[in-house]
Design a protein around this motif. Structure first.
Motif, PDB file in Angstrom:
ATOM      1  N   SER A 169       0.861  -1.186   0.000  1.00 35.44           N
ATOM      2  CA  SER A 169       0.000   0.000   0.000  1.00 35.44           C
ATOM      3  C   SER A 169       0.892   1.229   0.000  1.00 35.44           C
ATOM      4  N   PHE A 170       0.997   1.893  -1.161  1.00 37.46           N
ATOM      5  CA  PHE A 170       1.997   2.948  -1.323  1.00 37.46           C
ATOM      6  C   PHE A 170       1.507   4.317  -0.880  1.00 37.46           C
ATOM      7  N   ASN A 171       0.207   4.560  -0.974  1.00 40.53           N
ATOM      8  CA  ASN A 171      -0.292   5.875  -0.589  1.00 40.53           C
ATOM      9  C   ASN A 171      -0.563   5.995   0.903  1.00 40.53           C
ATOM     10  N   LEU A 172      -0.549   4.863   1.621  1.00 39.31           N
ATOM     11  CA  LEU A 172      -0.820   4.892   3.058  1.00 39.31           C
ATOM     12  C   LEU A 172       0.326   4.268   3.856  1.00 39.31           C
ATOM     13  N   PHE A 173       0.398   2.940   3.893  1.00 40.06           N
ATOM     14  CA  PHE A 173       1.340   2.293   4.805  1.00 40.06           C
ATOM     15  C   PHE A 173       2.798   2.469   4.385  1.00 40.06           C
ATOM     16  N   ASN A 174       3.105   2.314   3.106  1.00 39.53           N
ATOM     17  CA  ASN A 174       4.489   2.523   2.693  1.00 39.53           C
ATOM     18  C   ASN A 174       4.886   3.987   2.794  1.00 39.53           C
ATOM     19  N   LYS A 175       3.942   4.867   2.570  1.00 34.32           N
ATOM     20  CA  LYS A 175       4.244   6.287   2.748  1.00 34.32           C
ATOM     21  C   LYS A 175       4.543   6.587   4.213  1.00 34.32           C
ATOM     22  N   ALA A 176       3.775   5.970   5.114  1.00 31.81           N
ATOM     23  CA  ALA A 176       4.049   6.144   6.549  1.00 31.81           C
ATOM     24  C   ALA A 176       5.437   5.633   6.898  1.00 31.81           C
ATOM     25  N   ASP A 333      -9.056   3.257  17.883  1.00 32.81           N
ATOM     26  CA  ASP A 333      -9.305   3.215  16.446  1.00 32.81           C
ATOM     27  C   ASP A 333      -8.442   2.153  15.781  1.00 32.81           C
ATOM     28  N   ASN A 334      -9.057   1.417  14.844  1.00 34.30           N
ATOM     29  CA  ASN A 334      -8.325   0.429  14.082  1.00 34.30           C
ATOM     30  C   ASN A 334      -7.234   1.126  13.266  1.00 34.30           C
ATOM     31  N   GLY A 335      -5.985   0.736  13.501  1.00 34.49           N
ATOM     32  CA  GLY A 335      -4.860   1.344  12.807  1.00 34.49           C
ATOM     33  C   GLY A 335      -3.640   1.389  13.695  1.00 34.49           C
ATOM     34  N   ILE A 336      -2.622   2.139  13.263  1.00 35.09           N
ATOM     35  CA  ILE A 336      -1.349   2.195  13.979  1.00 35.09           C
ATOM     36  C   ILE A 336      -0.978   3.647  14.251  1.00 35.09           C
ATOM     37  N   LEU A 337      -0.725   3.951  15.515  1.00 34.87           N
ATOM     38  CA  LEU A 337      -0.220   5.265  15.915  1.00 34.87           C
ATOM     39  C   LEU A 337       1.268   5.147  16.192  1.00 34.87           C
ATOM     40  N   PHE A 338       2.088   5.873  15.446  1.00 38.23           N
ATOM     41  CA  PHE A 338       3.528   5.943  15.684  1.00 38.23           C
ATOM     42  C   PHE A 338       3.828   7.251  16.396  1.00 38.23           C
ATOM     43  N   ASP A 339       4.408   7.155  17.580  1.00 37.61           N
ATOM     44  CA  ASP A 339       4.706   8.330  18.402  1.00 37.61           C
ATOM     45  C   ASP A 339       6.216   8.413  18.572  1.00 37.61           C
ATOM     46  N   PHE A 346      -0.725   8.730  12.399  1.00 35.01           N
ATOM     47  CA  PHE A 346      -1.663   7.610  12.505  1.00 35.01           C
ATOM     48  C   PHE A 346      -1.999   7.148  11.100  1.00 35.01           C
ATOM     49  N   VAL A 347      -1.998   5.811  10.905  1.00 37.58           N
ATOM     50  CA  VAL A 347      -2.294   5.261   9.590  1.00 37.58           C
ATOM     51  C   VAL A 347      -3.211   4.051   9.721  1.00 37.58           C
ATOM     52  N   ASN A 348      -4.183   3.975   8.843  1.00 38.72           N
ATOM     53  CA  ASN A 348      -4.981   2.762   8.680  1.00 38.72           C
ATOM     54  C   ASN A 348      -5.366   2.674   7.198  1.00 38.72           C
ATOM     55  N   ARG A 349      -6.322   1.837   6.857  1.00 41.82           N
ATOM     56  CA  ARG A 349      -6.649   1.649   5.439  1.00 41.82           C
ATOM     57  C   ARG A 349      -7.453   2.788   4.836  1.00 41.82           C
ATOM     58  N   PRO A 356       3.496  15.600  10.802  1.00 41.57           N
ATOM     59  CA  PRO A 356       4.561  15.297   9.836  1.00 41.57           C
ATOM     60  C   PRO A 356       4.032  15.025   8.426  1.00 41.57           C
ATOM     61  N   ILE A 357       2.789  14.560   8.314  1.00 38.64           N
ATOM     62  CA  ILE A 357       2.191  14.347   6.996  1.00 38.64           C
ATOM     63  C   ILE A 357       1.798  15.691   6.381  1.00 38.64           C
ATOM     64  N   GLU A 358       1.213  16.572   7.185  1.00 39.76           N
ATOM     65  CA  GLU A 358       0.844  17.905   6.690  1.00 39.76           C
ATOM     66  C   GLU A 358       2.072  18.672   6.219  1.00 39.76           C
ATOM     67  N   GLU A 359       3.203  18.471   6.880  1.00 41.63           N
ATOM     68  CA  GLU A 359       4.429  19.191   6.536  1.00 41.63           C
ATOM     69  C   GLU A 359       5.026  18.752   5.201  1.00 41.63           C
ATOM     70  N   LEU A 360       4.548  17.606   4.679  1.00 47.76           N
ATOM     71  CA  LEU A 360       5.072  17.141   3.398  1.00 47.76           C
ATOM     72  C   LEU A 360       4.724  18.095   2.261  1.00 47.76           C
ATOM     73  N   ALA A 361       3.679  18.889   2.425  1.00 54.74           N
ATOM     74  CA  ALA A 361       3.293  19.844   1.385  1.00 54.74           C
ATOM     75  C   ALA A 361       4.410  20.843   1.110  1.00 54.74           C
ATOM     76  N   ASP A 362       5.121  21.242   2.144  1.00 53.85           N
ATOM     77  CA  ASP A 362       6.219  22.203   1.994  1.00 53.85           C
ATOM     78  C   ASP A 362       7.581  21.531   1.987  1.00 53.85           C
TER      79      ASP A 362
END
Length: 459
Positions: A169-176, A333-339, A346-349, A356-362
């Motif tokens: 899963s490249f847009n979610l889990f691998n991106k995380a 919530d179903n998913g994984i929180l990395f702290d 946080f990532v799930n399906r 850190p995801i929002e900061e990818l825009a810049d």
């Protein structure tokens, strides 16, 4: 039921489209799938589906984009009839005994989508028969079964892709994972894995075995038990309770409950995240609390008429890198929180969120960041299509696929240890170097299970 016809001839040689994809990893899946479908019959893999239930009918249509589905095998004749119409326009060869499938020299690949307790025996025999295999998760019912599979895979060199498609899963889990590997979270401190509560049932009565189901063969390596079935008594509620199809995962005799169901997906990504951060993900212990709806004695349920896997749990996994811990629970919530030290995601399906995801825009990731966490292999499609594409690529190049049995079992052992912890109600200690439970003879004995006579596994 034997096949309606037998196909003879030499094992087909093939040229997979994935080699071409290696030179064009950004080609959309829709295009590459059409190319695969357009290949001549002699160039395409031929595969058989063993286990034509829910997972089988979900994953096999994806496999058909890359290979020709020529045979179906199931111990339930109604599954065979349904699967043949749905997947093969009524043209597949049908079997009730997987050994007849493995005996065919014109079948290159098997997809194993049986209940969990059959995975190991069929997979080992498939590798011995010269077949590559796509096997649904969890790969095994016990820790020691994983050792046998890894041994045989090394001996035979067969390609085995485990169906943990979140690894593709490249847009979610691998991106995380790429965000973690790029240092955006810093050192990981805590991971919370949410996998939902386990199944609940009322007391389920003994029932007549459906005429289309070979119950003895469905049980296979596991102990003999009476077939149980009950429709929900509430008016208008379309729900059933059983120890057979679909609901096998709520019985320790056949599965590991939520811990090896969703756990095999999310704990997998959590442990890959630890490694991506450059930290040691060797497990050392699993402890915590769990609730079952039946009583246990010495780790075994003493009530046999309702679901017996853990329904609620709050478990803590410690790793050799003492700075990071993993909390596995049912009530978040179903998913994984990395702290981490620098941020959390946080990532799930359905989503990938966090500062850190929002900061990818810049401050975007390097162009090759996701490809690096995918071990530099071609990226074709996303999720299940990408997972099958990776499998076919690995078959052509005789390399380990992205969900290989060795890395999968390191993760799955944590799921199995968690199950043993739940059943015994105490902390389980693990030595990764020897792959043994230490300091607890009863817990160590639960790393394996006896097989029913006639269904032994020979590795």
């Amino acid at each position: 039921m034997k096949s309606v016809k037998r196909v003879t001839g030499n094992r087909r040689q093939f040229l997979t489209y994935a080699s071409a994809a290696a030179a064009a990893v950004t080609v959309p899946y829709t295009f590459t799938a059409r190319r695969a479908s357009a290949q001549s019959k002699s160039e395409r893999l031929r595969f058989a589906l063993i286990g034509v239930g829910g997972n089988g009918t979900r994953t096999a249509p994806v496999g058909k984009e890359f290979a020709d589905l020529v045979a179906l095998c199931d111990v339930d004749s109604s599954h065979l009839a349904y699967g043949n119409d749905l997947l093969c326009d009524g043209k597949a060869d049908l079997y009730s005994d997987y050994r007849e499938v493995l005996a065919r020299d014109d079948i290159d690949v098997v997809q194993i989508s049986t209940p969990d307790h059959w995975h190991t025996k069929i997979l080992i025999e498939a590798m011995r028969a010269g077949k590559d295999a796509y096997c649904e998760k969890p790969l095994t019912l016990t820790i020691d079964e994983g050792k046998l599979i890894r041994k045989v895979q090394k001996e035979t060199g067969r390609v085995v892709q485990v169906g943990t498609q979140q690894r593709s899963s490249f847009n979610l889990f691998n991106k995380a994972l790429a965000v973690i590997a790029d240092g955006r979270l810093g050192k990981l401190k805590r991971i919370i894995v949410g996998i939902d509560a386990g199944g609940w049932s009322p007391e389920i009565p003994v029932a007549a075995v459906p005429k289309e189901l070979d119950w003895d063969r469905w049980l296979g390596p596991t102990p003999v038990m009476e077939y149980r079935y009950m429709a929900d008594p509430k008016p208008g509620v379309d729900r059933k309770y059983t120890n057979g199809h679909t609901h096998f995962r709520w019985w320790y005799e056949h599965s590991g409950g939520k811990l090896t169901d969703w756990g095999a997906h999310h704990i997998d990504i959590a442990m890959l995240g630890i490694a991506a951060a450059g930290q040691n993900n060797d497990p050392v212990s699993v402890g915590g609390t769990a609730h079952h709806d039946v009583e246990f004695k010495d780790g075994m349920p003493v009530q046999h008429n309702r679901y017996n896997t853990a329904r609620a749990f709050d478990l803590n996994v410690a790793f050799a890198d003492g700075d990071v811990t993993m909390n596995v629970r049912h009530d978040v919530d179903n998913g994984i929180l990395f702290d981490g030290e620098r941020g959390r995601i946080f990532v799930n399906r359905g989503k990938l969120v966090g500062a850190p995801i929002e900061e990818l825009a810049d401050n975007p990731l390097p162009e090759d960041a996701i490809n690096k966490v995918y071990r530099g292999m071609p990226i074709v499609g996303n999720d299940r299509p990408a997972h099958w594409a990776n499998f076919v690529h690995s078959i052509e190049h005789r390399t380990l696929p992205i969900s290989d049995v060795h890395s999968h079992m390191k993760m799955l052992n944590v799921c199995h240890l968690a199950g043993i912890c739940c059943r015994l109600g105490r902390t389980i200690h693990w030595d990764q170097s020897t792959e043994m439970i230490v300091g607890d003879d009863l817990a160590a004995s639960m790393m394996s299970r006896p097989y029913r006579e006639g269904y032994e596994i020979e590795a």
